[in-house]
Scaffold this motif. Structure first.
Motif, PDB file in Angstrom:
ATOM      1  N   GLY A  35     101.815  50.792  31.703  1.00  0.00           N
ATOM      2  CA  GLY A  35     102.750  51.517  32.513  1.00  0.00           C
ATOM      3  C   GLY A  35     102.119  50.756  33.739  1.00  0.00           C
ATOM      4  O   GLY A  35     103.321  50.454  34.840  1.00  0.00           O
ATOM      5  N   VAL A  36     101.725  49.781  33.538  1.00  0.00           N
ATOM      6  CA  VAL A  36     102.574  48.777  34.938  1.00  0.00           C
ATOM      7  C   VAL A  36     103.702  47.933  34.607  1.00  0.00           C
ATOM      8  O   VAL A  36     104.153  47.467  35.344  1.00  0.00           O
ATOM      9  CB  VAL A  36     100.920  47.478  35.023  1.00  0.00           C
ATOM     10  CG1 VAL A  36     100.917  46.398  35.545  1.00  0.00           C
ATOM     11  CG2 VAL A  36     100.299  47.884  35.889  1.00  0.00           C
TER      12      VAL A  36
ATOM     13  N   ASP B  87      99.434  59.027  34.480  1.00  0.00           N
ATOM     14  CA  ASP B  87      99.960  58.914  35.702  1.00  0.00           C
ATOM     15  C   ASP B  87      99.686  57.714  36.500  1.00  0.00           C
ATOM     16  O   ASP B  87      98.029  57.672  36.670  1.00  0.00           O
ATOM     17  CB  ASP B  87      99.396  60.119  36.805  1.00  0.00           C
ATOM     18  CG  ASP B  87     100.973  61.295  36.248  1.00  0.00           C
ATOM     19  OD1 ASP B  87     102.131  61.055  35.176  1.00  0.00           O
ATOM     20  OD2 ASP B  87      99.573  62.134  35.968  1.00  0.00           O
ATOM     21  N   LEU B  88     100.034  56.471  36.705  1.00  0.00           N
ATOM     22  CA  LEU B  88      99.862  55.305  37.468  1.00  0.00           C
ATOM     23  C   LEU B  88     100.155  55.706  38.858  1.00  0.00           C
ATOM     24  O   LEU B  88     101.359  55.407  38.771  1.00  0.00           O
ATOM     25  CB  LEU B  88      99.807  54.540  36.004  1.00  0.00           C
ATOM     26  CG  LEU B  88      98.924  53.121  36.355  1.00  0.00           C
ATOM     27  CD1 LEU B  88      98.671  52.269  35.046  1.00  0.00           C
ATOM     28  CD2 LEU B  88     101.032  52.142  36.241  1.00  0.00           C
TER      29      LEU B  88
ATOM     30  N   VAL C 240     104.647  52.238  43.157  1.00  0.00           N
ATOM     31  CA  VAL C 240     105.388  52.557  42.565  1.00  0.00           C
ATOM     32  C   VAL C 240     104.594  53.806  41.633  1.00  0.00           C
ATOM     33  O   VAL C 240     103.326  53.058  41.212  1.00  0.00           O
ATOM     34  CB  VAL C 240     106.040  51.577  41.264  1.00  0.00           C
ATOM     35  CG1 VAL C 240     106.756  53.255  40.529  1.00  0.00           C
ATOM     36  CG2 VAL C 240     106.447  50.678  42.503  1.00  0.00           C
ATOM     37  N   THR C 241     105.301  54.887  41.506  1.00  0.00           N
ATOM     38  CA  THR C 241     104.239  55.869  40.444  1.00  0.00           C
ATOM     39  C   THR C 241     104.517  55.755  39.648  1.00  0.00           C
ATOM     40  O   THR C 241     105.814  55.891  39.647  1.00  0.00           O
ATOM     41  CB  THR C 241     104.201  56.367  41.252  1.00  0.00           C
ATOM     42  OG1 THR C 241     103.064  56.917  43.003  1.00  0.00           O
ATOM     43  CG2 THR C 241     102.644  57.788  40.865  1.00  0.00           C
ATOM     44  N   THR C 242     105.134  55.783  38.025  1.00  0.00           N
ATOM     45  CA  THR C 242     105.291  56.492  37.148  1.00  0.00           C
ATOM     46  C   THR C 242     103.900  56.743  35.695  1.00  0.00           C
ATOM     47  O   THR C 242     102.707  57.099  36.209  1.00  0.00           O
ATOM     48  CB  THR C 242     105.404  54.565  36.305  1.00  0.00           C
ATOM     49  OG1 THR C 242     106.438  54.778  35.370  1.00  0.00           O
ATOM     50  CG2 THR C 242     104.277  54.524  35.989  1.00  0.00           C
TER      51      THR C 242
ATOM     52  N   GLY D 257      97.324  45.158  42.069  1.00  0.00           N
ATOM     53  CA  GLY D 257      96.143  46.009  40.942  1.00  0.00           C
ATOM     54  C   GLY D 257      96.980  47.667  41.211  1.00  0.00           C
ATOM     55  O   GLY D 257      97.978  47.765  41.332  1.00  0.00           O
ATOM     56  N   TYR D 258      96.681  48.500  39.923  1.00  0.00           N
ATOM     57  CA  TYR D 258      97.161  49.534  40.148  1.00  0.00           C
ATOM     58  C   TYR D 258      95.746  50.871  39.418  1.00  0.00           C
ATOM     59  O   TYR D 258      94.838  50.019  39.623  1.00  0.00           O
ATOM     60  CB  TYR D 258      97.561  49.599  38.428  1.00  0.00           C
ATOM     61  CG  TYR D 258      95.903  49.050  37.586  1.00  0.00           C
ATOM     62  CD1 TYR D 258      95.998  49.921  36.754  1.00  0.00           C
ATOM     63  CD2 TYR D 258      96.314  47.677  37.074  1.00  0.00           C
ATOM     64  CE1 TYR D 258      95.600  49.513  35.551  1.00  0.00           C
ATOM     65  CE2 TYR D 258      95.668  47.147  35.736  1.00  0.00           C
ATOM     66  CZ  TYR D 258      95.022  48.444  34.849  1.00  0.00           C
ATOM     67  OH  TYR D 258      93.792  48.652  34.266  1.00  0.00           O
ATOM     68  N   THR D 259      95.848  52.260  39.878  1.00  0.00           N
ATOM     69  CA  THR D 259      94.898  52.644  39.746  1.00  0.00           C
ATOM     70  C   THR D 259      95.526  54.158  39.056  1.00  0.00           C
ATOM     71  O   THR D 259      96.668  54.084  39.027  1.00  0.00           O
ATOM     72  CB  THR D 259      94.759  53.296  41.362  1.00  0.00           C
ATOM     73  OG1 THR D 259      94.515  52.406  41.619  1.00  0.00           O
ATOM     74  CG2 THR D 259      93.565  54.175  41.149  1.00  0.00           C
ATOM     75  N   ALA D 260      94.654  54.050  37.513  1.00  0.00           N
ATOM     76  CA  ALA D 260      94.980  55.258  36.566  1.00  0.00           C
ATOM     77  C   ALA D 260      94.711  56.563  37.603  1.00  0.00           C
ATOM     78  O   ALA D 260      93.759  56.847  38.245  1.00  0.00           O
ATOM     79  CB  ALA D 260      94.472  55.128  35.166  1.00  0.00           C
TER      80      ALA D 260
END
Length: 328
Positions: free
Chosen positions: A98-99, A148-149, A72-74, A121-124
């Protein structure tokens, strides 16, 4: 594979590394099927590392794969009452927001299945300060910060299985990330991420894909086809067990012929050409699926370059097939 080391000066220094093959098909498509067997294998790796180092190991960082990966991009922003210096804590809490937002969006769109998912996992992708894009927020003065994450989710049962297998080996999970994130951190340095490139990590059960552009990772994908498909082709053709088929597959990398014994115990010899011919259909399918996934994740166009890592991608012809399909 188990690796022990420490961080110093931005580099990871390896002190010891050990690996063991799964003796049975305890893992399929990146998911643990037999927790006890996998736990046993992890224990053996841990014991070898402990013997090498002369010290007990209690914590471990792990990377997860899975055939049901969702991303998911948010976008999320946070405002302060007045201008203030941004700390590392501020950046961390912004990403946490964001997560949480990504998870809410994901739950709302995931009404068609009863499966529970977990953020692995997440990436900024991009930070913003007072409405302008910024590489690193820390230390700047700002009233408004945003990000944007891209957050990645796997089913609970995949994650639970991993944790349980590791616990059986007497280890505590200190950190969990996604396999393509881990592979990207090793294979593609930060300075190259301004380029539009893809990484395919072709393992045993899954092919993990990540894509970079404009300095950050912009997409992840996972396909449940990898090296094991080819090993199964060889096993069926040569009438051997999975372990022997794996030995044949690796043998053709360094030799034009491989000797083995079939299930009757009879000695046999197979040529490299025959092995490649047996694997041909699945190899083409694997490469085309990976190339198509890259195109899909990259907005319908090919990337400038592709890095291929992992044992499954070492078979002759794989990289050429990916290149042909992408036209690069």
């Amino acid at each position: 594979v188990g690796t022990v080391g420490y961080l110093n000066g931005g580099k990871f220094h390896v002190l010891a590394q050990r690996s063991r093959e799964h003796e049975t098909r305890a893992m399929l498509d990146g998911q643990i099927h037999d927790i006890g067997k996998v736990g046993e294998t992890i224990s053996q790796v841990k014991e070898q590392l402990e013997a090498d180092l002369g010290r007990e190991l209690t914590e471990v960082c792990i990377a997860a794969a899975g055939r049901v990966l969702r991303t998911v991009t948010t976008y999320v922003e946070h405002s302060f009452e007045s201008d203030r210096e941004i700390t590392q804590e501020d950046v961390y809490s912004l990403c946490t927001m964001g997560v949480e937002k990504a998870y809410e969006e994901f739950q709302n769109s995931n009404t068609d299945t009863d499966m529970k998912f977990y953020c692995v996992g997440y990436t900024a992708m991009r930070y913003y300060m007072n409405g302008y894009q910024m590489g690193n927020l820390e230390g700047h003065k700002a009233k408004n910060i945003a990000v944007d994450l891209i957050a990645t989710f796997l089913p609970d049962d995949v994650v639970d299985g991993l944790y349980k297998a590791v616990e059986l080996a007497g280890l505590h999970v200190a950190n969990l990330t996604l396999e393509p994130i881990a592979a990207m951190a090793v294979a593609i340095p930060q300075m190259y991420r301004m380029l539009n490139i893809a990484l395919i990590d072709v393992g045993a059960g899954t092919s993990d894909i990540s894509i970079t552009k404009d300095g950050s990772i912009v997409a992840y994908g996972m396909l449940p086809v990898a090296g094991d498909c080819l090993t199964e082709d060889i096993a069926r053709h040569c009438l051997v067990d999975f372990t022997t088929a794996e030995m044949i597959k690796r043998g053709i990398e360094h030799s034009d012929t491989v000797e083995y014994k079939d299930i009757m115990g009879l000695p046999q010899t197979i040529s490299k050409e025959e092995v490649l011919s047996v694997c041909s259909d699945n190899l083409t399918e694997m490469a085309e699926q990976a190339a198509d996934k890259i195109m899909e994740l990259n907005g319908g166009k090919p990337v400038s370059a592709v890095f291929v890592v992992g044992g499954g991608g070492k078979i002759e012809g794989y990289t050429q097939l990916v290149a042909d399909r992408l036209g690069i």
